[in-house]
Design an enzyme around this catalytic site. Structure first.
Site, mmCIF file in Angstrom:
data_model
loop_
_atom_site.group_PDB
_atom_site.id
_atom_site.type_symbol
_atom_site.label_atom_id
_atom_site.label_comp_id
_atom_site.label_asym_id
_atom_site.label_seq_id
_atom_site.Cartn_x
_atom_site.Cartn_y
_atom_site.Cartn_z
ATOM 1 N N LYS A 473 0.880 -1.185 0.000
ATOM 2 C CA LYS A 473 0.000 0.000 0.000
ATOM 3 C C LYS A 473 0.909 1.225 0.000
ATOM 4 O O LYS A 473 1.616 1.477 0.982
ATOM 5 C CB LYS A 473 -0.897 -0.019 1.246
ATOM 6 C CG LYS A 473 -1.796 1.219 1.386
ATOM 7 C CD LYS A 473 -2.684 1.061 2.625
ATOM 8 C CE LYS A 473 -3.473 2.309 2.959
ATOM 9 N NZ LYS A 473 -4.194 2.162 4.242
ATOM 10 N N TRP A 474 0.904 1.956 -1.106
ATOM 11 C CA TRP A 474 1.772 3.139 -1.280
ATOM 12 C C TRP A 474 0.943 4.367 -0.925
ATOM 13 O O TRP A 474 0.041 4.743 -1.665
ATOM 14 C CB TRP A 474 2.255 3.183 -2.726
ATOM 15 C CG TRP A 474 3.088 4.372 -3.109
ATOM 16 C CD1 TRP A 474 2.828 5.684 -2.868
ATOM 17 C CD2 TRP A 474 4.326 4.351 -3.840
ATOM 18 N NE1 TRP A 474 3.814 6.477 -3.404
ATOM 19 C CE2 TRP A 474 4.745 5.693 -4.006
ATOM 20 C CE3 TRP A 474 5.122 3.336 -4.386
ATOM 21 C CZ2 TRP A 474 5.907 6.038 -4.694
ATOM 22 C CZ3 TRP A 474 6.282 3.684 -5.081
ATOM 23 C CH2 TRP A 474 6.666 5.011 -5.217
ATOM 24 N N ASP A 475 1.281 4.986 0.196
ATOM 25 C CA ASP A 475 0.515 6.128 0.701
ATOM 26 C C ASP A 475 1.215 7.432 0.335
ATOM 27 O O ASP A 475 2.416 7.454 0.010
ATOM 28 C CB ASP A 475 0.396 5.981 2.228
ATOM 29 C CG ASP A 475 -0.826 6.670 2.810
ATOM 30 O OD1 ASP A 475 -1.461 7.464 2.095
ATOM 31 O OD2 ASP A 475 -1.126 6.413 3.991
ATOM 32 N N ASP A 545 -10.537 7.648 3.339
ATOM 33 C CA ASP A 545 -10.329 7.272 4.741
ATOM 34 C C ASP A 545 -11.655 7.177 5.482
ATOM 35 O O ASP A 545 -11.698 6.763 6.636
ATOM 36 C CB ASP A 545 -9.423 8.297 5.437
ATOM 37 C CG ASP A 545 -7.954 7.994 5.180
ATOM 38 O OD1 ASP A 545 -7.650 6.907 4.660
ATOM 39 O OD2 ASP A 545 -7.116 8.859 5.484
HETATM 40 C C1 DGJ Z 1 -3.569 7.618 5.439
HETATM 41 C C2 DGJ Z 1 -4.243 6.451 4.798
HETATM 42 O O1 DGJ Z 1 -5.280 6.891 3.987
HETATM 43 C C3 DGJ Z 1 -4.718 5.492 5.887
HETATM 44 O O2 DGJ Z 1 -5.408 4.419 5.300
HETATM 45 C C4 DGJ Z 1 -3.537 5.009 6.670
HETATM 46 O O3 DGJ Z 1 -2.712 4.202 5.862
HETATM 47 C C5 DGJ Z 1 -2.754 6.189 7.234
HETATM 48 N N1 DGJ Z 1 -2.440 7.148 6.222
HETATM 49 C C6 DGJ Z 1 -1.476 5.726 7.889
HETATM 50 O O4 DGJ Z 1 -0.689 6.759 8.293
#
Ligand code: DGJ
Length: 649
Positions: A473-475, A545
């Site tokens: 999961k690349w945030d 989110d």
């Molecule tokens: C923002 C993301 O949208 C969340 O799902 C989660 O991964 C947080 N960052 C983690 O810091």
């Protein structure tokens, strides 16, 4: 064959499935006019010339007047067309005028790749490409206007490649990817707007006199506005009438605009936002503007949506998981936030595996000094306090349960409190002596610099290779501000944000090439980078989110206006919901999450027995229905523009 050139009338005709698009070359001088975009014309030999044309002698006398009235194919600045232009420059002499005229063209089978950029793809059997070479001889600038026709879809893609064939550098100040001049004034503009936890609300408003646009200058495509626009005939609806869809295959700054002019014509433009943008084009150098996808529908918004879904499912999304059932995941973010260790994660995983969940995802907090969101970003090595013995014991433990393992990363970011920042403060985007602007206490790394991308990728790829990681999961959790790069000279600082995007794409390309079995998911504080550029690298994106089922109904429906359900990641979470406080039945949460790629984001050990018992059936339902959800034709039964009904979002 779908692209024709008529020597006699000097016009191009592009035929997609039910769509025709036409361009006309005016006079020996070679001004390119937009002639037609709409329902497919019956006879392939038929020509629909723009008219009435000015006679050559009148063109000379009234050139400036005429330029402002005629439908242009790729309008340039300061030669009489006072509508917004697609292209402008600043020469060394300080002049802005540019006039790109026809020189030559080629028609070839297939679709060339765009160097360093995401783009739709197609085989020689799927598509045909027209490249029109235009030139401003005085500037020495050439612009190759590229059009690809997808023969079985109502899709034409456009992009532009500029090259400097002259002897002096020229500064590009505006280099948009597409312009369409409509000979009508009765269109509505449809866009997607929102914010954090309330992404992708659909809005329909009349195109009014003046200019209206959605844009991003945030360094990401953003959750404020999506890089999408549709222009609908005023009488068009969900399943009736003409709709023109525009979608930008890019993840950074953009503009999408419509302008109704004094003559009752509408100009639509899409491309990289001119805000913060400038590009010094040295002699011999070239600049590739990203791709715009044009979709024509003669049967309302629904058909436009289905065309985008088909195109993106089959001609944009790639890799092992492009057409495969995605594993049902469980993510620990809302379960533990930063408060976890190997034992806690294995406790969740064990119970999840017993219910048939297939992939365990460890979210933020496993590396460096990352015990909260104040520190550690940039230090991509496992924190032994959290995961004693490193990643392998945890991953082996998860794999023994019969589950795949996935991991969270945020490669583009750095905390000031990190080893990376202490060693290389210049790696962060900032302006010397100007107070650094923090967001979530973090700075953005200067991905315009190859050595920065190399450094970060070196650390992250080592972690990925150290265990059996099958999902990433690349945030990306902040916007770009204080735009300064320590590596760029003063006259190239405005290239930073586009070069940054090229660096992000480069690293996503390396990651997906080096680890072809990894399922990559993009995320940006939820859906702040839900765009076709990201979909080229990752088949799915974390949509929001906001995990509240009722709020998600609206967010997911808005997202599905332009993006396939196979791209929409949706999870069942705990109640009361962490974002809205709402309580909804477990079954409802399951149904909503099943309208995308499916998973859970909760502490499964805290569910009631009744809730826990529902999971195996939900997993089974997902397996049964997901192929239909993700490959089926999407028909909206509700009004996408209905106002808020009081739900969060
Ligand atoms: C923002 C993301 O949208 C969340 O799902 C989660 O991964 C947080 N960052 C983690 O810091």
């Amino acid at each position: 064959m779908s692209i024709f050139f008529n020597e006699e009338t000097r016009s191009f005709r592009l035929d997609a499935k039910d769509t025709t698009y036409m361009i006309q070359i005016l006079g020996q001088e070679g001004i390119l006019l937009h002639a037609y975009w709409g329902k497919r014309l019956p006879d392939p030999a038929a020509l629909y010339p723009v008219g009435p044309y000015p006679a050559p002698e009148n063109l000379e006398r009234e050139r400036v007047t005429i330029m402002d009235i005629m439908p242009q194919e790729y309008p340039t600045e300061d030669i009489g067309d006072f509508r917004e232009s697609a292209f402008s420059v600043l020469t060394e002499g300080g002049h802005e005028a540019a006039a790109l005229v026809y020189r030559s063209h080629t028609i070839t089978k297939g679709k060339p790749r765009l160097a360093g950029l995401p783009a739709t793809f197609g085989s020689d059997d799927d598509c045909e490409t027209l490249e029109i070479l235009t030139e401003d001889p005085l500037l020495g600038i050439c612009a190759k206007l590229r059009y690809t026709v997808f023969e079985d879809l109502d899709v034409i893609t456009r992009s532009v490649e500029f090259s400097n064939e002259g002897t002096s550098p020229v500064r590009l100040t505006r280099a948009l990817s597409a312009c369409v001049d409509f000979d009508r004034d009765d269109l509505d503009m449809v866009t997607l707007y929102g914010g954090w936890a309330r992404e992708n609300n659909a809005q329909r408003v009349p195109v009014h006199h003046g200019k209206q646009s959605v844009e991003s200058a945030r360094g990401e495509s953003s959750n404020a506005y999506n890089p999408f626009m549709a222009l609908m005939a005023r009488d068009a609806s969900e399943d009736h009438g003409t709709v023109y869809g525009f979608s930008f295959v890019y993840s950074g700054n953009f503009t999408a605009s419509a302008q109704l002019d004094q003559y009752g014509h509408i100009r639509a433009l899409m491309g990289i936002s001119p805000q913060h943008f400038g590009w010094k084009l040295e002699p011999g150098a070239s600049f590739q503007a990203p791709e715009v996808v044009l979709v024509h529908s003669d049967a309302g918004l629904g058909k436009m949506t289905r065309t985008f879904h088909d195109l993106y499912r089959n001609h944009l999304i790639r890799g092992k998981y492009a057409h495969a059932l995605r594993p049902v995941l469980i993510n620990n973010w809302e379960a533990t936030y930063f408060d976890f260790n190997t034992d806690k994660l294995l406790e969740i995983a064990r119970l999840a595996a017993d219910q048939g969940i297939e992939l365990f995802v460890m979210d933020d907090g496993w590396f460096g000094a990352r015990r909260s969101d104040n520190a550690g970003l940039g230090d991509w090595y496992v924190c032994e306090d959290v995961l004693p013995g490193g990643l392998k014991p945890l991953v082996d433990g998860i794999n023994k349960l019969g589950m795949k393992f996935g991991i969270w990363i945020e490669p583009e970011m750095v905390n000031e409190d990190s080893d990376l920042f202490r060693a290389h403060p210049d790696y962060a985007i900032q302006i010397p002596d100007r107070r650094r602007g923090l967001k979530r206490n973090q700075l953005v790394l200067d991905f315009s610099r190859k050595e920065v991308v190399d450094y970060v990728y070196g650390m992250i790829s080592k972690v990925l290779a150290s265990a059996n990681v099958e999902y990433v999961k690349w945030d990306m959790n902040r916007t770009l501000t204080n735009l300064g790069s320590f590596a760029l000279p003063a006259d190239q600082q405005q290239e930073l944000e586009h070069r940054y995007m090229l660096g992000v794409y480069d690293m996503q390309d390396r990651l997906t090439t080096d680890f072809p079995n990894i399922l990559l998911e993009n995320c940006s504080s939820g859906g702040a980078r839900f765009d076709p550029g990201m979909l080229y690298y990752s088949p799915q994106i974390w949509t929001s989110d906001n995990t509240d089922a009722i709020a998600r109904l609206k967010i997911q429906a808005g997202t599905a206006l332009a993006y396939p359900l196979s791209a929409i990641d949706a999870n069942v979470s705990i109640v009361p919901n962490h974002q809205t406080g709402r309580v909804t039945p477990f079954a409802t949460r399951g149904h909503v999450a099943m309208c995308g790629t499916f998973g859970y984001q909760l502490d499964i050990t805290k569910l009631s027995e009744e809730e826990l018992a529902m999971i195996p059936q939900q997993v089974e339902d997902y397996h049964k229905y997901n192929p239909l959800v993700t490959t089926g034709d999407y028909y909206r039964l509700h009004d996408i523009f209905a106002r808020d009904t009081g739900t969060a979002g």
